[in-house]
Enzyme design. Structure first.
Site, short mmCIF file in Angstrom:
data_model
loop_
_atom_site.label_atom_id
_atom_site.label_comp_id
_atom_site.label_asym_id
_atom_site.label_seq_id
_atom_site.Cartn_x
_atom_site.Cartn_y
_atom_site.Cartn_z
N TYR A 1 -1.05 -3.52 13.36
CA TYR A 1 -1.91 -2.67 12.54
C TYR A 1 -2.92 -1.90 13.41
O TYR A 1 -3.64 -2.52 14.20
CB TYR A 1 -2.66 -3.57 11.54
CG TYR A 1 -3.42 -2.79 10.51
CD1 TYR A 1 -2.77 -1.94 9.64
CD2 TYR A 1 -4.81 -2.90 10.42
CE1 TYR A 1 -3.47 -1.21 8.70
CE2 TYR A 1 -5.51 -2.18 9.47
CZ TYR A 1 -4.83 -1.33 8.62
OH TYR A 1 -5.53 -0.61 7.70
N GLU B 1 0.81 -1.23 0.00
CA GLU B 1 0.00 0.00 0.00
C GLU B 1 0.84 1.28 0.00
O GLU B 1 0.42 2.30 -0.51
CB GLU B 1 -0.93 -0.02 1.23
CG GLU B 1 -2.07 0.97 1.12
CD GLU B 1 -3.21 0.66 2.06
OE1 GLU B 1 -3.54 -0.53 2.23
OE2 GLU B 1 -3.77 1.61 2.63
N ASP C 1 -2.90 -3.23 3.18
CA ASP C 1 -3.48 -3.41 4.52
C ASP C 1 -4.72 -4.29 4.41
O ASP C 1 -5.51 -4.13 3.48
CB ASP C 1 -3.88 -2.05 5.12
CG ASP C 1 -2.66 -1.18 5.38
OD1 ASP C 1 -1.55 -1.72 5.41
OD2 ASP C 1 -2.85 0.04 5.53
#
Lengths: 77, 710
Positions: free
Chosen positions: B320, B9, B110
């Protein structure tokens, strides 16, 4: 179509005030009973005392100022 | 031997993935013009790792014209709809080229709605491949072990339900945002001929209503007086505050009579009650808990916390952050994380203490997220010194993780009944008996002990003072970024990733002022108009229903087509209703805007002439701004006040307590301060000016000497 003399928003039907200042006036009147019970004050003293509080909402403050200036003006005329 | 294209990403993530996958940990970074990609080798495979810059494709209307309704859209490269996105052009060209050189595709963005959609759009439009053949890497941290495992056990397919849900969310948000903003803006143009963009959106409308309703309650608030009896006493040299059992008193005379009644009496302890309260360790953070705590402790806006946490994630220091989960999976190697953390000097002793505990089982919260665990440190040590804000968030995450592994704390709560004549008072105390997890949460624990002496029935307390305090009831509190975030979460509006951004947009669009979300005159103008003519736009119900439908799609239970067609049908009805009242709506907005601009300029009546008004004026010669009297132009009044030349100046509806002139708020960058327009002369502000001057002088003194100075 008239405008509220305080904020120039459109007045509500049948009144000179806009919906916010009309509601502020209603709440100001409603709270008077509690102030009367708490301090035994009359309407004029109430306006003066409540105006001095920091917690008073802006629109209610504007209504108090408006009522006070209008009553002062009517006394002068 | 195969050639694989891995799509991540962000550039930092691509670098980490390449370093983790390359057998020697030294991937080749290959530059192609202004963009790069990485080439690495693993098990005889050649892996090319590239990145997106967030979204590389955006929606664009298929029918031309800046008008409404516009319901049909297509995905196009971002540089075609956004001038600032020029960097995406060479990147898309590179991915197209690399896509032709490989035989396998792996998405490593992600693992959430946005990430999945980003990867899918790149494969579909840049690589032009059959997306059903692409694989998906799923990981919750960018550590080497997690990345290698995610690559080796890559899912055979993309997460199409998540992609569908993301696609619908983008389209619905585009439909509502673009069409409603154009409807509002064009109504103003039609009414007054001005082109002033006034925006709203699917989630922004309901937030505006929440803020407006709270603002109205505050503006309409009438306080009422009440009185408290403040009684102080001494017992064995301990000062005690006695709290009246009936709470507040609503009548002044009664309050003073009560105080008189108490004076001269000797209060004594009538009963003492003690109880122990066990306080379990807190669960590890999910995103909104982290944002709330960071606001409480450091005053960080939720968007800032998210951005700092994102940076720590990209540095592989924490997992995350966009997660709803307050739970850690049993598969998480807690010992390995602790062993990593104990190598950080300032954390070592605390971690070693925790490692001595018999059991290391984290407290699990109620909230779950199938995609990611709760936010936790990875055990990786920072390779360079963290910036102050990064260190704050990192330490907070680490301490919360350590605390979640701690044992329960035990508090003793004492409440004594004190009789003073016939009147009942209380004294209360809190003492921590077992600190447990609090030791590990350390500086972030929100807990104050209140010591009490050992009180027994019959003990007499010596009165030292009896006072009557006059107080007033308070209006409801204004929202702050943290409480507004919590509200949106409770109301299920927006997603964990978008909420903080939407909250910020209220301020950046001028609808609210300051961190306390005071509705501006512009905010009122928009709110009043929408409320009167198209109240559906402000309705949380409509947005919530759409959120639920999109969640259903994500669970594989809903249909993308039906949600989209229903959203379009509702929007068409709404826009039709808007169009039929366009003139009236335009006039209402124009009046609101005029009021907003007037209020932005109006600095109150002129103190030196009878009918003048002080307003913000820009000098046509120098371009500098100042406050001047409206009678300046006809030559009857020359009153002026200087203003700071940097930042935005907002007049406030309050007077300076020292000189009585109008107060202003100056917003400059991230700083905001209040002063009065008479600040240069105001007697109450001379200390402020002196401090400012000193600060300037110090800055001058410490300024490094530059070549020109030499």
């Amino acid at each position: 179509m008239t405008e509220c003399p305080i904020c120039f928003r459109q007045s509500m039907n049948g009144t000179e005030l806009c919906e916010y200042h009309e509601e502020a006036l209603t709440r100001l009147r409603a709270a008077f009973a509690e102030w009367e019970k708490a301090l035994g004050v009359g309407w004029i003293d109430y306006l003066s005392l409540v105006y001095r509080t920091q917690e008073l909402g802006l629109w209610v403050r504007e209504i108090v100022a408006y009522l006070t200036s209008r009553s002062a003006a009517s006394m002068l005329s | 031997m195969s050639r694989v294209l891995v799509i991540s990403e962000k550039p930092n993530a691509a670098k980490r993935i390449a370093q983790a996958l390359d057998e020697k940990g030294q991937p080749h970074e290959i530059a192609v013009g202004s963009v790069t990609y990485y080439e690495c080798t693993k098990d005889n495979d050649t892996i090319l790792v590239t990145y997106a810059l967030g979204h590389l494709y955006e929606l664009r209307q298929t029918e031309g014209g800046w008008n409404y309704p516009r319901l049909e859209t297509e995905w196009v490269p971002k540089y075609e709809v956004e001038k600032k996105a020029a960097k995406t052009r060479p990147l898309i060209a590179l991915i197209k080229r690399l896509g032709r050189q490989v035989d396998r595709f792996v998405v490593a963005t992600d693992y959430d709605i946005e990430g999945s959609l980003i990867g899918y759009l790149v494969l579909k439009y840049a690589c032009e491949i059959d997306t059903a053949k692409a694989q998906r890497m799923v990981f919750s941290s960018l550590t080497k072990s997690d990345i290698v495992e995610a690559y080796e056990s890559a899912r055979p397919n993309l997460d199409f339900t998540m992609i569908e849900s993301g696609c619908v969310r983008h389209k619905v948000d585009w439909l509502y945002g673009i069409n409603l903003t154009r409807a509002l803006t064009l109504s103003i143009r039609k009414s007054a001929g001005w082109f002033k963009i006034v925006s709203t959106g699917r989630v922004q409308g309901p937030i505006l209503e929440f803020v407006a309703l709270r603002d109205k309650e505050i503006n309409l608030f009438v306080p009422t007086p009440f009185w408290n009896i403040a009684v102080q006493g001494i017992f064995e040299k301990h000062e005690l505050s006695l709290e009246f059992s009936n709470g507040r008193i609503d009548n002044k005379e009664m309050a003073y009579a009560l105080a008189d009644e108490i004076r001269g009496k000797t209060p004594y302890v009538d009963a003492v009650r003690e109880k122990s309260v066990v306080q379990s360790a807190p669960p590890p953070f999910n995103l909104s808990d982290l944002q709330t705590e960071a606001y409480r402790l450091f005053g960080f806006r939720p968007s800032k916390t998210l951005s700092v946490a994102q940076k720590l994630y990209l540095d592989a220091l924490i997992s995350y952050p966009r997660t709803s989960s307050q739970r850690l999976p049993p598969s998480l190697d807690i010992n390995a994380i602790l062993n990593g953390l104990q190598k950080i000097a300032r954390l070592g002793p605390l971690v070693r203490r925790l490692l001595k505990q018999a059991q290391l089982t984290p407290t699990q919260g109620e909230k779950e997220d199938p995609a990611h665990p709760a936010i936790h440190p990875t055990g990786t040590q920072p390779t360079e010194e963290l910036r102050p804000n990064e260190r704050k968030i990192f330490d907070l995450v680490v301490h919360r993780f350590l605390a979640s592994l701690g044992e329960a704390a035990v508090k003793k709560i004492v409440k004594a009944d004190i009789l003073c004549g016939e009147r009942l008072f209380y004294v209360r105390g809190v003492k921590v008996l077992i600190t447990g997890w609090m030791d590990f949460y350390g500086p972030f624990v929100l807990m104050k002990e209140k010591a009490l002496p050992d009180l027994s029935k019959g003990d007499e307390i010596q009165l030292t003072s009896v006072k009557v305090d006059e107080k007033y009831t308070s209006p409801p509190s204004r929202y702050n970024p943290s409480s507004l975030l919590r509200l949106l979460e409770r109301e299920n509006l927006g997603t964990k990733a978008t909420r903080s951004e939407i909250i910020d947009s209220l301020n950046s669009r001028g609808y609210t002022v300051g961190d306390r979300f005071e509705l501006s005159a512009l905010g009122y103008a928009i709110y009043e108009t929408l409320k009167q003519y198209v109240p559906t736009v402000l309705s949380a119900d409509m947005t919530r229903r759409l959120e639920e439908e999109m969640e259903e799609i994500q669970r594989g239970a809903g249909s993308r087509e039906s949600v989209l067609s229903e959203a379009k049908a509702n929007l068409l009805t709404l826009l039709g209703n808007f169009r039929s009242q366009e003139d009236t709506i335009g006039q209402a907005l124009v009046k609101g805007l005029q009021r907003y601009w007037r209020e932005e300029q109006d600095m109150g009546p002129c103190p030196n002439c009878e009918d003048g008004t002080l307003t913000l004026v820009y000098s046509p010669k120098s371009g500098k701004r100042f406050v001047g009297c409206s009678n300046y132009r006809n030559g009857t009044c020359s009153t002026t006040f200087p203003l700071p030349q940097k930042g935005k100046v907002l007049p406030l509806k309050k007077q300076c307590p020292y000189c009585g002139y109008r107060m202003i708020r100056v917003l400059s960058g991230r700083k905001a301060w209040e002063t009065c327009i008479n600040w240069a002369e105001c007697t109450g502000r001379q200390d402020e000016l002196k401090a400012l001057e000193e600060k300037r002088t110090t800055k001058e003194r410490t300024k490094p000497v530059e070549d020109e100075d030499i």
